[in-house]
Design an enzyme around this catalytic site. Structure first.
Site, short mmCIF file in Angstrom:
data_model
loop_
_atom_site.label_atom_id
_atom_site.label_comp_id
_atom_site.label_asym_id
_atom_site.label_seq_id
_atom_site.Cartn_x
_atom_site.Cartn_y
_atom_site.Cartn_z
N GLU A 202 -35.78 -14.10 55.48
CA GLU A 202 -34.67 -14.98 55.88
C GLU A 202 -33.40 -14.73 55.07
O GLU A 202 -32.30 -14.90 55.59
CB GLU A 202 -35.10 -16.45 55.72
CG GLU A 202 -36.25 -16.89 56.62
CD GLU A 202 -35.83 -17.04 58.07
OE1 GLU A 202 -34.72 -17.52 58.32
OE2 GLU A 202 -36.63 -16.67 58.95
N THR B 289 -27.26 -21.99 60.47
CA THR B 289 -28.59 -21.87 59.89
C THR B 289 -28.44 -22.10 58.40
O THR B 289 -27.55 -21.53 57.77
CB THR B 289 -29.18 -20.47 60.14
OG1 THR B 289 -29.37 -20.28 61.54
CG2 THR B 289 -30.52 -20.29 59.43
N ASP C 235 -27.18 -16.32 66.41
CA ASP C 235 -28.40 -16.30 67.23
C ASP C 235 -28.43 -17.41 68.27
O ASP C 235 -29.47 -17.66 68.89
CB ASP C 235 -29.64 -16.39 66.34
CG ASP C 235 -29.73 -17.69 65.56
OD1 ASP C 235 -28.75 -18.48 65.60
OD2 ASP C 235 -30.76 -17.92 64.91
#
Length: 274
Positions: A59, A82, A77
């Site tokens: 990640e 995020t 995405d």
């Protein structure tokens, strides 16, 4: 990452006790023998630390997962921002759940004012009502021990605990539980074919887990095959190296207990845990 009501409130399960004991265990004090310790699960603190490092390598390209509480960006995405130690997303509900919980335990925190906007952008990649200061305020909140605790709690409640529970139910060991965990982190546990449950269902058409009499290695290979298929359905996740050059490596070596030392690659970067 993806959140789901089906996972909420899940708790860790203890390893089940054998259902048909035929004799009482020996008196270790009398015999001088030491009882063998129960096999560790991914919920063993040392194994959990390994899991967090491996996920962070994928990640965040770093083993320092504790440095990621402050992380936040839009990675393009379709899930909006995020952020944090497990990739909470503004577009998938789990970031909203996190900030709501944080506001329950610490009213008036620096992120509380964004709750109306987080509710509005849920389900989209929009930044409406969040820009220009949300990323700055997220980093500021990450200096607060209560916000770190909130991230830990939501990671466990939504992702970690359910994956360990399902792994133990399926009869897989530490590696298998980690493979489940990484899949839930990326895909969530919804009802669509590319969610964790969809991946597991696809694997069940090819193999059986140990709890159903199957071979553990064959089952995990079938699960990873299904995981790779799911990843390739989405451009943002089409690089499957976190499976190919990490989880497959451990599985090929027969390291079902995820014992150290561990060496793997993700997206071309090499990592090692001694």
């Amino acid at each position: 990452m993806l959140a789901t009501g089906a996972l909420l409130g899940s708790a860790l399960l203890a390893v089940p006790v054998a259902a048909h004991a035929t004799a009482a265990p020996p008196d270790t004090a009398r015999t001088g023998l030491t009882a063998a310790p129960a096999a560790a699960g991914l919920d063993d603190p040392a194994k959990k630390e390994i899991a967090m490092k491996i996920v962070s390598s994928a990640e965040n390209s770093s083993l320092d997962w504790k440095a990621q509480y402050k992380y936040i960006e839009d990675i393009g995405d379709g899930r909006g921002y995020t952020a944090g130690i497990i990739g909470f997303c503004s577009g998938t509900g789990d970031m909203l759940d996190l900030v709501e919980y944080y506001t329950q335990v610490k009213p008036g925190n620096v992120l509380a004012k964004y709750l109306p906007a987080l509710r509005e952008v849920d389900g989209s990649d929009s930044h409406a009502g969040l820009d220009p200061n949300f990323t700055r305020d997220w980093a500021k909140a990450a200096q607060d021990a209560e916000f770190k605790k909130a991230q830990d709690r939501e990671r466990d409640r939504v992702y970690f605990n359910p994956s360990v529970k399902q792994g133990k139910s399926d009869g897989v060991g530490v590696l298998g539980q980690f493979i489940y965990y990484d899949a839930i982190v990326m895909h969530g546990d919804g009802t669509d074919p590319t969610s964790f449950r969809g991946i597991r269902a696809r694997a069940l058409s090819k193999a059986k887990p140990p709890s159903q009499g199957g071979n553990e290695t064959a089952w995990l290979n079938a699960f990873l095959d299904a995981r790779v298929w799911a990843m390739k359905q989405e451009e943002a996740h089409s690089d499957t190296s976190r499976v190919d050059t990490a989880q497959r490596v451990f599985l090929r070596k027969g390291n079902l207990n995820l014992n150290t030392p561990l060496d793997w690659k993700v997206y071309g970067d090499s990592f090692h845990i001694g």
